[in-house]
Design an enzyme around this catalytic site. Structure first.
Site, PDB file in Angstrom:
ATOM      1  N   SER A  32       0.910  -1.340  -0.100  1.00 46.66           N
ATOM      2  CA  SER A  32       0.100   0.068  -0.141  1.00 46.66           C
ATOM      3  C   SER A  32       0.740   1.258  -0.014  1.00 46.66           C
ATOM      4  CB  SER A  32      -0.809   0.016   1.217  1.00 46.66           C
ATOM      5  OG  SER A  32      -0.179  -0.033   2.365  1.00 46.66           O
ATOM      6  N   HIS A 165     -39.243  24.424 -11.216  1.00 46.13           N
ATOM      7  CA  HIS A 165     -39.350  23.463 -12.214  1.00 46.13           C
ATOM      8  C   HIS A 165     -38.866  24.037 -13.489  1.00 46.13           C
ATOM      9  CE1 HIS A 165     -42.626  21.469  -9.807  1.00 46.13           C
ATOM     10  NE2 HIS A 165     -42.998  22.705  -9.469  1.00 46.13           N
ATOM     11  N   SER A 286     -13.040  25.971 -28.310  1.00 46.56           N
ATOM     12  CA  SER A 286     -13.500  24.878 -29.006  1.00 46.56           C
ATOM     13  C   SER A 286     -12.501  24.702 -30.057  1.00 46.56           C
ATOM     14  CB  SER A 286     -14.892  24.887 -29.747  1.00 46.56           C
ATOM     15  OG  SER A 286     -14.824  24.015 -30.648  1.00 46.56           O
ATOM     16  N   LYS A 292     -16.820  29.569 -29.628  1.00 51.25           N
ATOM     17  CA  LYS A 292     -17.309  28.874 -28.291  1.00 51.25           C
ATOM     18  C   LYS A 292     -16.378  29.376 -27.250  1.00 51.25           C
ATOM     19  CE  LYS A 292     -19.528  25.713 -27.819  1.00 51.25           C
ATOM     20  NZ  LYS A 292     -19.577  24.252 -28.107  1.00 51.25           N
ATOM     21  N   ASN A 294     -16.770  27.752 -23.525  1.00 53.20           N
ATOM     22  CA  ASN A 294     -17.221  26.652 -22.567  1.00 53.20           C
ATOM     23  C   ASN A 294     -16.684  26.683 -21.215  1.00 53.20           C
ATOM     24  OD1 ASN A 294     -18.095  25.514 -25.162  1.00 53.20           O
ATOM     25  ND2 ASN A 294     -16.372  24.429 -25.552  1.00 53.20           N
ATOM     26  N   GLU A 299     -18.159  22.165 -15.792  1.00 55.37           N
ATOM     27  CA  GLU A 299     -18.624  20.801 -16.077  1.00 55.37           C
ATOM     28  C   GLU A 299     -17.886  19.732 -15.338  1.00 55.37           C
ATOM     29  OE1 GLU A 299     -18.743  20.588 -20.506  1.00 55.37           O
ATOM     30  OE2 GLU A 299     -19.568  22.870 -20.564  1.00 55.37           O
ATOM     31  N   TYR A 326      -9.682  -6.454  12.400  1.00 58.83           N
ATOM     32  CA  TYR A 326      -8.761  -6.095  11.041  1.00 58.83           C
ATOM     33  C   TYR A 326      -8.720  -7.094  10.078  1.00 58.83           C
ATOM     34  CZ  TYR A 326      -5.464  -4.343   7.728  1.00 58.83           C
ATOM     35  OH  TYR A 326      -4.817  -3.955   6.470  1.00 58.83           O
TER      36      TYR A 326
HETATM   37  N1  ARG Z   1      -1.275  -1.205   4.902  1.00 60.57           N
HETATM   38  C1  ARG Z   1      -2.132  -1.624   6.040  1.00 60.57           C
HETATM   39  C2  ARG Z   1      -3.632  -0.964   5.632  1.00 60.57           C
HETATM   40  O1  ARG Z   1      -3.554   0.015   5.296  1.00 60.57           O
HETATM   41  C3  ARG Z   1      -1.732  -1.537   7.334  1.00 60.57           C
HETATM   42  C4  ARG Z   1      -2.235  -2.410   8.452  1.00 60.57           C
HETATM   43  C5  ARG Z   1      -1.607  -4.036   7.890  1.00 60.57           C
HETATM   44  N2  ARG Z   1      -2.111  -4.736   8.997  1.00 60.57           N
HETATM   45  C6  ARG Z   1      -1.946  -6.261   8.920  1.00 60.57           C
HETATM   46  N3  ARG Z   1      -2.377  -6.646   9.885  1.00 60.57           N
HETATM   47  N4  ARG Z   1      -1.750  -6.490   7.860  1.00 60.57           N
HETATM   48  O2  ARG Z   1      -4.493  -1.464   6.161  1.00 60.57           O
END
Ligand code: ARG
Length: 467
Positions: A32, A165, A286, A292, A294, A299, A326
Site C-alpha cells: 500500500s 421546475h 473549441s 465557443k 465553454n 462541467e 482488522y
Molecule cells: N497497509 C495496511 C492497511 O492500510 C496496514 C495495516 C496492516 N495490518 C496487517 N495486519 N496486515 O490497512
C-alpha cells in the site's frame, strides 16, 4: 546529502515464520506504500507520541526513547527536505519508517513497535491525516463562501426570475440566489466539523485487536496527539472506519452542492440565459468552433461529483461483509478516501476564483424577469389584501394571464379598464404593486429576497465564517 533508499528487496518484518519470499506479483498486490506514503508525517508524529509514552511508562529506556525521537525527527526533516525518498519496495509507510529508523539508530529502532500493531497504527494515522485534511477543506470552503458572499453583496439588488421546475416563478435578487449557496456551504463546514468531533478519539493502544499486556497509557498518547480521548473498545478501535464513511458522505454532499451550482453556471453562461460570463481564465474554447466559450471547469466539477459518490459506495460495500476485527480489505479505505479528498480539494480550489471573477449581466437578468408573468403571485396578493379570498384571487389572475398570453403582452401592459372587467377591486395602485422592484422589496419576511433580508443573510454568513 544525496537521496538514500532502503535496500531494494527488503526482508519482510513479519518474515519470521516463512520459508519462502512473497511472490513478486503478490508483493505488489499486497503493498500500500504507493498510496499510504502520503501519511508519513502522521505516521512519524504518532510514533513519536508512542515512544514518549513507552519511556514514561518504563517500557523502554529514556535513552532509547531519545534516540527514537531524534531519529524520527530526522527522518521527517529528510523527507520534507527531499533528502530521503520513500522506498516503494516497502510494504507500507509504517514499515518504511520503522526500517529507516532501525537503519539509522540500530537496535533502539526495533523497540518502537512494542505494545503496538500496524492495525492500531494505521487506524491512528488515517484519523490524524483526515483531521489535518478536514481543516484544509474547511479553509477552502470558507474561501468559496467568501467569494459567493462578495458576489452576493455586489448583486444584492439585481433582479432576475427565480425558478421552480426551471419555469420562471417569482422575482428574486441574484444576491438572494447566491446566498442560498453560502448557506449550503456553511452546512458543509459544520458537517465536516461534526464528523471530526466524533472521530477525534485515539485508537492507538488497541494493538492488534485485544489490547496489550504492557502497562501503557493511552490517554497520554491521545492528549499528545490532540485527541479528545481514546476509543473505548480495542476491537472497535482497529475495526472502525465509520469516520471514513461519514467524511465521504460529507464530501459527497459538498460535491452535490458544487454540482448544482455548476449546473446553474453552465445554464446561466449559455446564450439562452446569458446571465453571467465566466472569466476567460476559467473557460476554454473549441478546437473547431471559433465562437465557443465553454464552462469546462463547472462541467468537470459536475462530472467529478460522480466519482466522489462512487468512492462512498465503494467504502460502504468494502465494509459491509467484514467480520471483526482488522481485515486486509480495510486497506482499500485509503485510495477511495484520498481520491475523494483530492477531488473535493481540486474542485474547491478552482471554484472560488471562478465565482470571484464571474461577470454578472444584470441587464439581461432584469429583461428575463420582465417576461414570464413572475409578478402574478403579487397581483393575486394585491386582490387578497383588498379582501378577495386568495383562491378566488388566484383564479382571477389566472384568467388575466390567459388574456395577456392571447394578446402577447404582460400584466403591466393591460389598462386599468381591462383590469376592471375582472374585478372592481382593481385601482391604479396595482401597477406599482406589481412592479418588479416592489415585488422584491416587499418580500421582507425573514430569509426572503428583499435587499434588507439579503443583507441580514450576508451579515450572518460573514459572522459564521469569521468564527
Ligand atoms: N497497509 C495496511 C492497511 O492500510 C496496514 C495495516 C496492516 N495490518 C496487517 N495486519 N496486515 O490497512
Amino acid at each position: 546529502m544525496g537521496k538514500t533508499c532502503i535496500i531494494k528487496t527488503m526482508e519482510k518484518m513479519w518474515a519470521g515464520r516463512f520459508s519462502k519470499a512473497l511472490d513478486e506479483k503478490a508483493d505488489d498486490f499486497n503493498s500500500s506504500i504507493s498510496f499510504d506514503s502520503r501519511m508519513y508525517r502522521q505516521d512519524i508524529t504518532g510514533s513519536i507520541a508512542h515512544a514518549s509514552m513507552l519511556a514514561k511508562q518504563g517500557i523502554i529506556s529514556s535513552a532509547d526513547c531519545e534516540k527514537i525521537i531524534a531519529g524520527l525527527g530526522d527522518i521527517l526533516d529528510d523527507i520534507d527536505g527531499g533528502r530521503l525518498e520513500i522506498d516503494m519496495n516497502c510494504e507500507d509507510i509504517h514499515m518504511f519508517v520503522e526500517a529507516e529508523l532501525t537503519k539509522r539508530i540500530g537496535d533502539a529502532g526495533k523497540k518502537l513497535h512494542t505494545a503496538r500493531s500496524r492495525n492500531d497504527q494505521v487506524a491512528l494515522d488515517i484519523r490524524l491525516y483526515l483531521k489535518d485534511k478536514s481543516s484544509e477543506l474547511t479553509a477552502l470552503l470558507r474561501e468559496l463562501i467568501e467569494a459567493v458572499t462578495e458576489q452576493a453583496e455586489k448583486n444584492k439588488s439585481a433582479i432576475l426570475p427565480g425558478y421552480t421546475h426551471l419555469q420562471r416563478a417569482q422575482p428574486i435578487t441574484f444576491g438572494h440566489h447566491l446566498m442560498a449557496y453560502a448557506m449550503m456551504l456553511l452546512r458543509d463546514i459544520s458537517r465536516l466539523e461534526d464528523a471530526v468531533a466524533r472521530m477525534n478519539l485515539s485508537p492507538l493502544g488497541s494493538c492488534a485487536l485485544a489490547g496489550t499486556t504492557y502497562n501503557t497509557d493511552r490517554e497520554f498518547v491521545a492528549e499528545k496527539l490532540g485527541f479528545d480521548g481514546i476509543t473505548l473498545n480495542s476491537i472497535d478501535g482497529v475495526s472502525d472506519r465509520d469516520f471514513c464513511v461519514e467524511l465521504m458522505s460529507a464530501y459527497s454532499i459538498i460535491m452535490m452542492h458544487l454540482s448544482r451550482f455548476s449546473e446553474e453556471i453552465i445554464l446561466w453562461s449559455s446564450w439562452e440565459f446569458s446571465f453571467v460570463e465566466l472569466d476567460d481564465s476559467f473557460t476554454t474554447g473549441s478546437s473547431i468552433m471559433p465562437q465557443k466559450k465553454n464552462s469546462d471547469m463547472a462541467e468537470l466539477v459536475r462530472g467529478k461529483t460522480g466519482r466522489v459518490y462512487g468512492n462512498l459506495m465503494a467504502m460502504l460495500a468494502t465494509l459491509k461483509g467484514l467480520p471483526l476485527a482488522y481485515n486486509k480489505d480495510m486497506q482499500e479505505d485509503k485510495e477511495a478516501i484520498f481520491d475523494s479528498i483530492d477531488t473535493v480539494e481540486a474542485c474547491l480550489e478552482v471554484f472560488a476564483p471562478m465565482i470571484r471573477t464571474m461577470r454578472v449581466k444584470q441587464d439581461n437578468m432584469y429583461r428575463a424577469a420582465q417576461k414570464g408573468f413572475i409578478n402574478a403571485t403579487d397581483l393575486a396578493d394585491y386582490l387578497t389584501k383588498k379582501g378577495m379570498p386568495f383562491r378566488s384571487a388566484y383564479k382571477t389572475v389566472g384568467q388575466i394571464v390567459a388574456e395577456c398570453i392571447s394578446k402577447n403582452c404582460v400584466l403591466d401592459d393591460l389598462s386599468l379598464e381591462e383590469y376592471k372587467k375582472y374585478s372592481d377591486i382593481f385601482e391604479a395602485d396595482l401597477f406599482d404593486e406589481i412592479s418588479l422592484e416592489t415585488c422584491v422589496s416587499k418580500r421582507i419576511s425573514a430569509g426572503g429576497t428583499s435587499v434588507a433580508s439579503v443583507e441580514a443573510q450576508i451579515a450572518y454568513v460573514k459572522k459564521e465564517i469569521s468564527k
